[in-house]
Design an enzyme around this catalytic site. Structure first.
Site, PDB file in Angstrom:
ATOM      1  N   ASP A 236      78.794 -31.163 -26.859  1.00 10.93           N
ATOM      2  CA  ASP A 236      80.186 -30.793 -26.618  1.00 10.93           C
ATOM      3  C   ASP A 236      80.330 -30.377 -25.160  1.00 10.93           C
ATOM      4  O   ASP A 236      79.355 -30.440 -24.391  1.00 10.93           O
ATOM      5  CB  ASP A 236      80.631 -29.672 -27.586  1.00 10.93           C
ATOM      6  CG  ASP A 236      82.097 -29.851 -27.988  1.00 10.93           C
ATOM      7  OD1 ASP A 236      82.947 -29.890 -27.087  1.00 10.93           O
ATOM      8  OD2 ASP A 236      82.381 -29.982 -29.191  1.00 10.93           O
TER       9      ASP A 236
ATOM     10  N   HIS B 299      85.364 -34.029 -25.343  1.00 13.67           N
ATOM     11  CA  HIS B 299      84.284 -33.058 -25.603  1.00 13.67           C
ATOM     12  C   HIS B 299      82.985 -33.497 -24.926  1.00 13.67           C
ATOM     13  O   HIS B 299      81.907 -33.398 -25.505  1.00 13.67           O
ATOM     14  CB  HIS B 299      84.081 -32.879 -27.116  1.00 13.67           C
ATOM     15  CG  HIS B 299      85.222 -32.157 -27.782  1.00 13.67           C
ATOM     16  ND1 HIS B 299      85.395 -30.797 -27.677  1.00 13.67           N
ATOM     17  CD2 HIS B 299      86.244 -32.613 -28.538  1.00 13.67           C
ATOM     18  CE1 HIS B 299      86.483 -30.446 -28.351  1.00 13.67           C
ATOM     19  NE2 HIS B 299      87.023 -31.528 -28.884  1.00 13.67           N
TER      20      HIS B 299
ATOM     21  N   GLU C 152      90.404 -34.642 -30.429  1.00 11.92           N
ATOM     22  CA  GLU C 152      90.894 -33.861 -29.291  1.00 11.92           C
ATOM     23  C   GLU C 152      90.500 -34.465 -27.941  1.00 11.92           C
ATOM     24  O   GLU C 152      89.833 -33.807 -27.137  1.00 11.92           O
ATOM     25  CB  GLU C 152      90.348 -32.428 -29.386  1.00 11.92           C
ATOM     26  CG  GLU C 152      90.785 -31.719 -30.649  1.00 11.92           C
ATOM     27  CD  GLU C 152      90.194 -30.316 -30.796  1.00 11.92           C
ATOM     28  OE1 GLU C 152      90.909 -29.433 -31.242  1.00 11.92           O
ATOM     29  OE2 GLU C 152      89.000 -30.127 -30.455  1.00 11.92           O
TER      30      GLU C 152
HETATM   31  C1  ACM Z   1      87.809 -30.377 -34.680  1.00 11.86           C
HETATM   32  O1  ACM Z   1      87.940 -29.295 -35.248  1.00 11.86           O
HETATM   33  N1  ACM Z   1      88.132 -30.516 -33.406  1.00 11.86           N
HETATM   34  C2  ACM Z   1      87.332 -31.564 -35.390  1.00 11.86           C
END
Ligand code: ACM
Ligand code: ZN
Length: 780
Positions: free
Chosen positions: A202, A275, A339
């Site tokens: 991440d 991420h 995201e």
């Molecule tokens: C997430 O909670 N961004 C999958």
């Protein structure tokens, strides 16, 4: 001499009889978690007695069942102190037999048969035997050294409801050691879970060695410092300490092997194309701007994502996944997709030129950048498909041009999962409203460790059904299962990890495994006690909310009393005091609702042989308005309605958590306008109330407060008012408002708390009305 010899020999049988009489026995309990599908006690058959001479038998040369036998011997030793031998042999008397004779197609199904002579654990496969062993382990009571275990004769037929029973673990935001991950796997096995979704990369850390890209761990596994406190706290504070950690490929293999012994598949997640800031810090050319980037030190969603237009990016992904699939035998690889901000792509010549070359255009449904994300996700899916692997993506993967082969993980509620199943995708349910175990476990967050937010109590988890009712029968077949997610921004150590998932996993296990027709929360709570004892035995740190005393307060305007109902896990007696003294076993036993009619301090404790609960304490203040009839002009929001209107006059003041259930919350420009009937005329000289403020969440103080009195309930006259200053940015806490006036006689009092109708720009919610939270109106 002769006589003595005779007397000793006469005594030996007597001694044996005496010793065996002294031997205590303790009975197994098959009411375990997750509840097996069918349990049939055979009452006309004698029980099996487990003692030091019991053996575990496995088929000769069967390595897998030998491992199972060793595991069972260890479990029995942990629970009973008995050292049981394992082996292969024909004499099945006083033995636990492990065998594989498939009875049906469910590979994880098993039968557990207990009779006087022996115990048979028959699995449909080795996994089935493993779950039979987990069952036996949980059914055994914890025994002292010399106690025999009595196992009533039984036929248990058991199999899981879902083939995918997962738990997710984020090791990027915080890193956990090899041994800690192994313990996480042990905990999963105890709950019959079979899939670890391992979130390895991440923005805040890349945690897996990739030989072709050594900088991923040389640079990407280390951040220079970490945000302290909550993401929304201002000003931001950092700890100034380097934070690092990663797994070598050797360690990854060790963990994958350990998982396999526990019949757990590890699905690795390489989260892309967002991420990825830790990867960009290592290889800046993979980002749209070329950097420099740093491994992120705060939480949230970074705008720095992989550059989709750079051919090197796709090569990088292919290479990384080449190494990933060498390490993980899992049929599925998780490729993220959540995201991913599109801001960098919108301004990147390489990304724009790729879209032009590929003919990627916006349409009425999605932007071209969303289609660009599909382009990358499809590339990776195709690449992995060629290598014999399937992909899983977060539900954003449905945006744009979705590959029909992808399994969708529904996290933004259930909508993504429903849509995916309707489109024919397989689905794993993990909606954030019930399956995000990084959310708070209590409404009153003051005593809880800092969490990201939200509120997911164990009962909510237990009541969740992962198969949405709007799906048709054939669509329902696409729901492979359900998993909890544990994001670790606010979970810095492993003891805290355990606290967040236990005993919530007990509730989850029951959703994943058991028959929903047998669902019953009270019955679950009765079975939970033995599971908690097992957590204690294994030294797992678990949340104790269910063991503590819980109280519900209801204002009764007829009697003028606050009625208190107390509860705790199982049948443990609750003792309480109202006079400020510390409660104990000598205090009054709680039997029915307590009626409180004057200022008091309620303290309560649940008494258990294995240890008492924490002391519950609540102060109640009585004044002229307490438990008087109260009506509201605008009703409170459904979600913030406490125990109804009476919450405002039940004698209890809310603390700084507006969502604690002790406040009434009003939104959409509503005001709190309460009229209280004091039931007779009386002299009044002041009115006070609290507001709760959390501007970061759009919860503001009142704009204006006004007090009016009436003798007949029809004609009111204003006696006091105040205009409140606009709160400041990042203001948080409880504010007391007291309005005093010359003593007047009245029966009715109307208190108006006017909300802020337009929040300022700094709030992040410009020009929309603020929430207002009010509690405990008192009149003197
Ligand atoms: C997430 O909670 N961004 C999958
Ligand atoms: Zn780019």
């Amino acid at each position: 001499m002769k006589r003595r010899t005779i007397s000793i020999f006469c005594l030996i049988p007597l001694l044996i009889v005496l010793l065996s009489c002294q031997k205590e026995s303790i009975e197994a309990d098959y009411q375990i978690i997750p509840l097996p599908q069918q349990i049939q006690i055979v009452s006309n058959e004698k029980p099996f007695i487990l003692n030091e001479r019991t053996r575990i038998l496995y088929p000769e040369e069967n390595k897998g069942l030998k491992d199972c036998a060793q595991l069972l011997a260890q479990y029995i030793k942990d629970k009973t102190h008995k050292e049981i031998t394992i082996g292969s042999g024909k004499d099945t008397n006083n033995a636990i037999l492990l065998q594989i004779l498939p009875k049906d197609k469910n590979p994880e199904g098993y039968q557990l048969e207990v009779s006087r002579q022996h115990i048979i654990i028959n699995g449909n496969s080795e996994a089935g035997v493993f779950y039979g062993i987990q069952n036996l382990r949980k059914s055994l009571s914890i025994a002292q050294d010399n106690e025999n275990i009595i196992l009533p004769a039984v036929h248990i037929n058991d199999f899981p409801r879902f083939p995918y029973r997962g738990a997710h673990f984020d090791v990027s935001r915080h890193f956990f050691s090899v041994n800690e991950v192994k313990t996480y796997l042990d905990m999963m096995a105890l709950h019959n879970m079979n899939t670890l979704h391992w979130h390895l990369t991440d923005d805040q850390g890349w945690r897996i060695e990739i030989k072709k890209y050594p900088r991923l761990t040389q640079i990407g596994s280390e951040r220079k410092e970490t945000l302290i406190g909550h993401l929304n706290d201002r000003p931001e504070k950092y700890d100034g300490k380097i934070y690092k950690g990663f797994y070598t490929q050797e360690q990854i293999k060790e963990i994958v092997d350990y998982a396999a012994k526990n019949h757990i598949t590890i699905i690795p997640e390489i989260d892309l194309p967002g991420h990825m800031q830790a990867a960009l810090a290592s290889y800046p050319q993979l980002g749209c701007t070329g950097g420099p980037y740093e491994v992120w030190t705060k939480w949230g969603i970074s705008e720095n994502v992989l550059c989709a237009g750079n051919p090197e990016t796709l090569q990088f992904l292919d290479d990384v996944f080449d190494e990933i699939i060498q390490l993980f035998p899992s049929p599925y690889i998780h490729i993220g997709g959540d995201e991913c901000p599109k801001m960098r792509w919108e301004h990147c010549p390489k990304c724009q030129s790729l879209m032009q070359k590929q003919g990627i255009k916006s349409d009425s449904k999605y932007t071209k950048e969303q289609y660009l994300q599909s382009f990358i996700m499809k590339h990776v899916t195709e690449y992995l498909k060629k290598k014999g692997r399937k992909t899983i993506g977060w539900d954003e993967i449905l945006e744009g041009d979705t590959d029909p082969q992808v399994t969708v993980m529904s996290w933004r509620g259930e909508a993504g999962g429903v849509k995916a199943a309707q489109q024919g995708h397989d689905v794993i349910m993990t909606p954030n409203s019930v399956m995000y175990f990084d959310f708070y476990q209590a409404l009153d967050t003051e005593k809880e460790p800092l969490a990201i937010g939200g509120y997911i109590p164990i009962e909510k988890i237990y009541n969740y059904n992962p198969v949405p009712s709007q799906l048709t029968d054939s669509q329902k077949k696409h729901i492979l299962g359900v998993q909890s997610n544990l994001w670790t921004e606010y979970i810095p150590d492993f003891s805290h990890v355990q606290y967040m998932v236990l005993p919530r996993w007990a509730a989850l296990a029951e959703i994943q495994w058991s028959n929903p027709k047998q669902k019953n929360y009270d019955n679950f709570l009765n079975r939970l006690g033995n599971m908690l004892k097992l957590y204690d035995l294994e030294k797992y740190n678990y949340a104790k909310h269910v063991l503590n005393v819980d109280a519900t307060y209801t204002s009764n305007p007829e009697t003028g009393c606050t009625e208190v109902s107390l509860s705790t896990l199982g049948n443990a007696p609750i003792h309480y005091t109202l006079d400020g003294s510390i409660p104990g076993s000598q205090s009054t036993v709680y039997q029915k609702n307590i009626e409180i009619n004057k200022t008091s301090t309620l303290q309560a404790i649940a008494i258990r042989p294995e240890g008492n609960s924490e002391i519950y304490k609540q102060q109640l203040y009585f004044n002229k308005a307490t438990n008087k009839p109260l009506t509201l002009r605008d009703s409170a929001d459904k979600k913030y309605n406490g125990q109804g209107n009476g919450t405002l006059v039940d004698g209890i003041s809310g603390n700084a958590t507006f969502g604690s259930g002790k406040w009434l919350g009003f939104s959409n420009g509503k005001d709190m306008i309460a009229t209280i009937d004091l039931k007779r005329e009386m002299p009044i000289t002041s009115a006070s109330l609290h507001t709760c403020i959390a501007t970061g969440d759009g919860v503001f103080d009142a704009r204006e407060i006004c007090v009016e009195l009436s003798t007949d309930g029809k004609v009111y006259h204003k006696v006091a008012s105040e205009t409140c200053p606009m709160p400041t940015e990042h203001q948080k806490g409880v504010k007391l408002h007291t309005l005093t006036f010359l003593t007047q006689t009245a029966r009715y009092i109307r208190v108006s708390v006017i909300s802020v109708k337009q929040m300022p720009a700094w709030s992040g919610f410009p020009a929309i009305p603020a929430f207002i939270f009010v509690d405990e109106i008192s009149v003197d």
